[in-house]
Enzyme design. Structure first.
Site, mmCIF file in Angstrom:
data_model
loop_
_atom_site.group_PDB
_atom_site.id
_atom_site.type_symbol
_atom_site.label_atom_id
_atom_site.label_comp_id
_atom_site.label_asym_id
_atom_site.label_seq_id
_atom_site.Cartn_x
_atom_site.Cartn_y
_atom_site.Cartn_z
ATOM 1 N N ARG A 147 0.750 -1.121 0.070
ATOM 2 C CA ARG A 147 -0.027 -0.240 -0.046
ATOM 3 C C ARG A 147 0.833 1.219 -0.076
ATOM 4 N NH1 ARG A 147 -4.283 2.223 4.730
ATOM 5 N NH2 ARG A 147 -2.184 3.333 5.454
ATOM 6 N N TYR A 159 -3.237 11.389 6.966
ATOM 7 C CA TYR A 159 -3.341 9.828 7.311
ATOM 8 C C TYR A 159 -2.536 9.052 6.353
ATOM 9 C CZ TYR A 159 -4.895 5.122 7.051
ATOM 10 O OH TYR A 159 -4.747 3.885 7.220
ATOM 11 N N ASP A 220 -5.452 3.975 -0.195
ATOM 12 C CA ASP A 220 -6.560 4.110 0.664
ATOM 13 C C ASP A 220 -6.942 5.618 0.770
ATOM 14 O OD1 ASP A 220 -8.280 4.264 2.804
ATOM 15 O OD2 ASP A 220 -7.226 2.929 4.259
ATOM 16 N N HIS A 222 -9.436 6.726 2.424
ATOM 17 C CA HIS A 222 -10.033 7.066 4.117
ATOM 18 C C HIS A 222 -11.064 7.924 4.017
ATOM 19 C CE1 HIS A 222 -8.387 6.611 8.246
ATOM 20 N NE2 HIS A 222 -8.201 5.560 7.626
ATOM 21 N N GLU A 246 -9.018 2.158 -1.975
ATOM 22 C CA GLU A 246 -9.891 1.844 -0.888
ATOM 23 C C GLU A 246 -10.689 2.877 -0.407
ATOM 24 O OE1 GLU A 246 -7.542 0.002 2.055
ATOM 25 O OE2 GLU A 246 -8.724 0.663 3.622
ATOM 26 N N GLU A 272 -14.196 -1.352 6.115
ATOM 27 C CA GLU A 272 -13.624 -1.510 7.246
ATOM 28 C C GLU A 272 -14.270 -0.960 8.316
ATOM 29 O OE1 GLU A 272 -9.574 0.636 6.472
ATOM 30 O OE2 GLU A 272 -10.149 2.426 7.880
ATOM 31 N N ARG A 293 -13.755 -5.107 3.079
ATOM 32 C CA ARG A 293 -12.616 -4.750 3.871
ATOM 33 C C ARG A 293 -12.936 -5.077 5.310
ATOM 34 N NH1 ARG A 293 -8.198 -4.078 4.243
ATOM 35 N NH2 ARG A 293 -7.855 -1.951 4.892
ATOM 36 N N GLU A 349 -4.540 -7.518 4.710
ATOM 37 C CA GLU A 349 -3.714 -6.510 5.270
ATOM 38 C C GLU A 349 -2.772 -6.956 6.290
ATOM 39 O OE1 GLU A 349 -5.944 -3.267 6.849
ATOM 40 O OE2 GLU A 349 -4.358 -1.622 6.322
ATOM 41 N N TRP A 412 -11.677 12.119 8.406
ATOM 42 C CA TRP A 412 -10.072 12.076 8.594
ATOM 43 C C TRP A 412 -9.698 10.807 7.884
ATOM 44 C CZ3 TRP A 412 -7.924 7.789 11.201
ATOM 45 C CH2 TRP A 412 -6.560 7.927 11.463
#
Ligand code: EZ4
Ligand code: CO
Length: 412
Positions: A147, A159, A220, A222, A246, A272, A293, A349, A412
């Site tokens: 990643r 992040y 990602d 996020h 992602e 996630e 995820r 992951e 975030w």
């Protein structure tokens, strides 16, 4: 055999972890991960006050019945706190059942569908030289898929960027890029989507030029973009052949992925922060994603995540289980057994835990040439050293949050 005892153990070796330990009348123990990063004590209370009293005296063999009982009898369904608590009970009961059978858990889930689990690790850098070092470092550790998270010019701290770009198991600061920072208040970071959208494709171009076309690369987002911004990012990253992109849009509105999907062939991953199959219902049915995820820890355990993944398999959608360091070794082990058994495994992951965490949680998995295997120990293969755990009491910690240049709070 009945459930005699259930203890909730909080420990903070490198970061906070919440573990449920079930003990049966025959003295068999099972562990389940209930860690919810930055909101740990809410799950502790849910378990201690409302779940543990219901477990005592129950038959530990009745996993599905216990799951349905905890889920339906609460009346108030779903949500990360509830589903992490149910997950911990579920995994602890699977651990008990597999130990009683004398088999590693994956054998009870249908046996191995593969020899090991392809993983990806987190490379990051605030600029290209730092990022390249971090990618190389991950390759040296054996990672075959990586990643890539990058700093953005003009933004201070965002992040996914480790302050220590390379891995040092003894530094004690390796969790900087998974930063539920200890302290009374969350750290503030800054964000600007236009700068990010301009910068990220140039970084992937540089990484492909440096490391070649073969290596699977992931990224990602996020949850920070609008659907049309996410569509643009997906499109602009197409030349760099991502394994997945992602969490491009906020998780509350999965339907947003329709618009993203219309515009790009970059594979999409999300989930996630989802916690039930119902969060996935539409996006799996409409084939708006490529990877699920969810972690075992946050999605009702093995019992429920298996149902999500079986549903996903009908649409060639694969697993990409969440595996940051806030999933404890217990949660990671559960993921490895499930991932080894299901047909539609995609990738796992995997961020290494620190030395203190490995001392508290004795584990039997292997990580060789970028591939994980849960090992052959009966159960999930993790034991908690309660004396070692007691040396690291809970420490208040919060995830950071974002503000835009004008002070507006942003995802975030
Ligand atoms: O920010 O687990 O893909 N991984 C991630 C993680 C999450 C943390 C939050 O607790 O997005 O790094
Ligand atoms: Co993520």
């Amino acid at each position: 055999m009945i459930i005699d005892k259930a203890d909730v153990i909080v420990t903070s070796p490198d970061r906070n972890f919440v573990t449920l330990k079930i003990t049966t009348s025959d003295g068999v123990t099972g562990l389940g991960d209930a860690t919810l990063n930055g909101r740990e004590l809410a799950v502790v209370a849910y378990l201690t006050e409302h779940v543990v009293p219901l477990l005592i005296g129950r038959d530990p063999a009745r996993i599905e019945d216990t799951w349905q009982f905890l889920y339906r009898s609460a009346y108030w369904r779903r949500g990360p706190v509830t589903m992490a608590a149910i997950a911990a009970v579920d995994v602890a009961l699977w651990d008990v059942k597999a130990k009683v059978a004398g088999l590693p858990l994956y054998q009870l889930l249908g046996g191995a569908s593969r020899t090991g689990l392809l993983t990806y690790g987190h490379a990051s850098g605030k600029d290209l030289p730092e990022l390249f070092d971090s990618v190389r470092d991950h390759q040296e550790q054996g990672y075959k898929a990586i990643r890539v998270q990058t700093g953005v010019p003009g933004l201070r701290s965002i992040y996914g960027i480790a302050s220590n770009a390379t891995f040092d198991a003894n530094s004690g600061v390796r969790y900087d890029h998974e930063p539920a920072q200890r302290g009374a208040l969350p750290a503030e970071e800054d964000w600007d989507t236009r700068s990010y959208l301009r910068h990220v494709p140039t970084v992937f171009e540089a990484v492909r030029n440096e490391f070649g076309p073969e290596i699977p690369l992931l990224h990602d987002g996020h949850h920070r973009m609008t659907p049309i911004q996410a569509a643009r990012l997906g499109k602009s990253l197409e030349p760099y052949d991502l394994f997945w992109l992602e969490d491009v849009t906020p998780a509350e509105n999965p339907e947003a992925l329709r618009l993203v999907r219309q515009h790009t062939t970059t594979p999409l991953a999300i989930g996630e922060i989802f916690n039930t199959v119902w969060d996935y219902q539409q996006i799996i049915r409409e084939q708006l994603i490529d990877y699920v995820r969810s972690a075992v820890t946050h999605t009702g355990g093995i019992t429920h995540l298996k149902k999500v993944l079986d549903y996903a398999s009908q649409y060639q959608i694969k697993s990409g289980m969440h595996g940051p360091t806030d999933i404890s070794p217990v949660g990671m082990a559960a993921a490895m057994h499930l991932g080894l058994a299901i047909h539609n495994f995609g990738i796992q992951e995997y961020m290494k835990h620190g030395a203190r965490t490995d001392e508290v949680f004795r584990q039997s998995f292997t990580f060789v040439d970028g591939m994980l295997h849960p090992g052959e120990q009966p159960g999930i293969g993790v034991e908690l050293d309660e004396r070692a755990a007691a040396a690291y009491p809970y420490a208040q910690a919060y995830l950071p949050y974002n503000r835009l240049a004008d002070g507006t709070v942003h995802d975030w």
